[in-house]
Design a protein around this motif. Structure first.
Motif, mmCIF file in Angstrom:
data_model
loop_
_atom_site.group_PDB
_atom_site.id
_atom_site.type_symbol
_atom_site.label_atom_id
_atom_site.label_comp_id
_atom_site.label_asym_id
_atom_site.label_seq_id
_atom_site.Cartn_x
_atom_site.Cartn_y
_atom_site.Cartn_z
ATOM 1 N N ASN A 51 26.557 40.475 -25.622
ATOM 2 C CA ASN A 51 27.606 40.970 -24.726
ATOM 3 C C ASN A 51 28.626 39.908 -24.358
ATOM 4 N N ASN A 52 28.388 38.669 -24.741
ATOM 5 C CA ASN A 52 29.384 37.614 -24.536
ATOM 6 C C ASN A 52 30.225 37.374 -25.779
ATOM 7 N N GLY A 53 29.936 38.100 -26.847
ATOM 8 C CA GLY A 53 30.695 37.933 -28.068
ATOM 9 C C GLY A 53 30.134 36.887 -29.009
ATOM 10 N N THR A 54 28.996 36.307 -28.663
ATOM 11 C CA THR A 54 28.364 35.319 -29.532
ATOM 12 C C THR A 54 27.554 36.027 -30.608
ATOM 13 N N SER A 55 27.678 35.554 -31.834
ATOM 14 C CA SER A 55 26.992 36.214 -32.935
ATOM 15 C C SER A 55 25.814 35.394 -33.446
ATOM 16 N N THR A 56 24.879 36.101 -34.028
ATOM 17 C CA THR A 56 23.719 35.514 -34.690
ATOM 18 C C THR A 56 23.701 36.023 -36.115
ATOM 19 N N THR A 57 23.530 35.133 -37.065
ATOM 20 C CA THR A 57 23.444 35.538 -38.469
ATOM 21 C C THR A 57 22.002 35.402 -38.930
ATOM 22 N N TYR A 58 21.448 36.477 -39.466
ATOM 23 C CA TYR A 58 20.068 36.483 -39.921
ATOM 24 C C TYR A 58 19.945 36.254 -41.430
ATOM 25 N N GLU A 59 20.946 36.705 -42.177
ATOM 26 C CA GLU A 59 20.851 36.699 -43.640
ATOM 27 C C GLU A 59 21.739 35.590 -44.203
ATOM 28 N N ILE A 68 30.831 39.535 -37.559
ATOM 29 C CA ILE A 68 30.666 40.660 -36.651
ATOM 30 C C ILE A 68 31.535 40.441 -35.426
ATOM 31 N N SER A 69 32.129 41.519 -34.927
ATOM 32 C CA SER A 69 32.937 41.434 -33.717
ATOM 33 C C SER A 69 32.810 42.747 -32.957
ATOM 34 N N ARG A 70 33.303 42.741 -31.731
ATOM 35 C CA ARG A 70 33.223 43.955 -30.929
ATOM 36 C C ARG A 70 34.461 44.091 -30.072
ATOM 37 N N ASP A 71 34.845 45.319 -29.808
ATOM 38 C CA ASP A 71 35.960 45.633 -28.921
ATOM 39 C C ASP A 71 35.381 46.488 -27.804
ATOM 40 N N VAL A 77 32.115 48.292 -32.730
ATOM 41 C CA VAL A 77 31.596 47.062 -33.321
ATOM 42 C C VAL A 77 32.056 47.026 -34.781
ATOM 43 N N TYR A 78 32.484 45.865 -35.224
ATOM 44 C CA TYR A 78 33.045 45.734 -36.563
ATOM 45 C C TYR A 78 32.217 44.785 -37.425
ATOM 46 N N LEU A 79 32.293 45.006 -38.721
ATOM 47 C CA LEU A 79 31.730 44.067 -39.687
ATOM 48 C C LEU A 79 32.818 43.774 -40.710
ATOM 49 N N GLN A 80 33.356 42.571 -40.648
ATOM 50 C CA GLN A 80 34.353 42.129 -41.607
ATOM 51 C C GLN A 80 33.620 41.468 -42.762
ATOM 52 N N MET A 81 33.850 41.980 -43.959
ATOM 53 C CA MET A 81 33.160 41.470 -45.136
ATOM 54 C C MET A 81 34.196 40.930 -46.116
ATOM 55 N N ASN A 82 34.099 39.667 -46.424
ATOM 56 C CA ASN A 82 35.019 39.014 -47.348
ATOM 57 C C ASN A 82 34.285 38.576 -48.601
ATOM 58 N N ASP A 83 35.050 38.383 -49.662
ATOM 59 C CA ASP A 83 34.495 37.899 -50.926
ATOM 60 C C ASP A 83 33.257 38.714 -51.320
ATOM 61 N N LEU A 84 33.419 39.995 -51.358
ATOM 62 C CA LEU A 84 32.286 40.871 -51.646
ATOM 63 C C LEU A 84 31.770 40.675 -53.073
ATOM 64 N N LYS A 85 30.469 40.832 -53.212
ATOM 65 C CA LYS A 85 29.797 40.640 -54.491
ATOM 66 C C LYS A 85 29.024 41.906 -54.840
#
Length: 127
Positions: A51-59, A68-71, A77-85
């Motif tokens: 809820n503070n906007g801090t993210s954790t990456t598991y993978e 990941i971001s949130r409004d 909640v958003y997931l921005q994915m770049n350089d997709l494989k």
């Protein structure tokens, strides 16, 4: 209710943004995460945002590529994915977990907590 959108068929190396519209859950008292499940694979946790906007990456495979971001104003909640494989091809799920707004320390904790899921959105990455 959690409603994902934004999936589709894209080419390798391109970007895509997924959205998760949140209704009926507090943006303050739930942590929000993105998961994915490829064909024949187990569902895996990707990222979480508190809820503070801090993210954790598991993978590890998405570090530096996915964000990941949130409004809070739009309850999204958003997931921005770049350089997709091609290996990113999967059904992507949004999840809300009752944690008073924090993120679980480990990905395997989600299954032990009060977690709610969206219906998923398909992302297919062609080579």
């Amino acid at each position: 209710q959690l409603m994902e959108s934004g999936g589709g068929l894209v080419q390798s190396g391109t970007s895509l943004t997924l959205s998760c519209a949140v209704s009926g859950f507090s943006m303050e008292y739930y942590g929000y995460g993105w998961f994915r499940q490829g064909a024949g694979k187990e569902r895996e946790a990707l990222l979480c945002i508190n809820n503070n906007g801090t993210s954790t990456t598991y993978e590890d495979s998405v570090k530096g590529r996915f964000t990941i971001s949130r409004d809070k104003a739009d309850n999204t909640v958003y997931l921005q994915m770049n350089d997709l494989k091609p290996e990113d091809t999967a059904i992507y799920y949004c999840a809300a977990v009752w944690t008073l707004g924090t993120c679980p320390d480990a990905n395997n904790q989600w299954s032990l907590l009060d977690t709610h899921w969206g219906q998923g959105t398909q992302v297919t990455v062609s080579s």
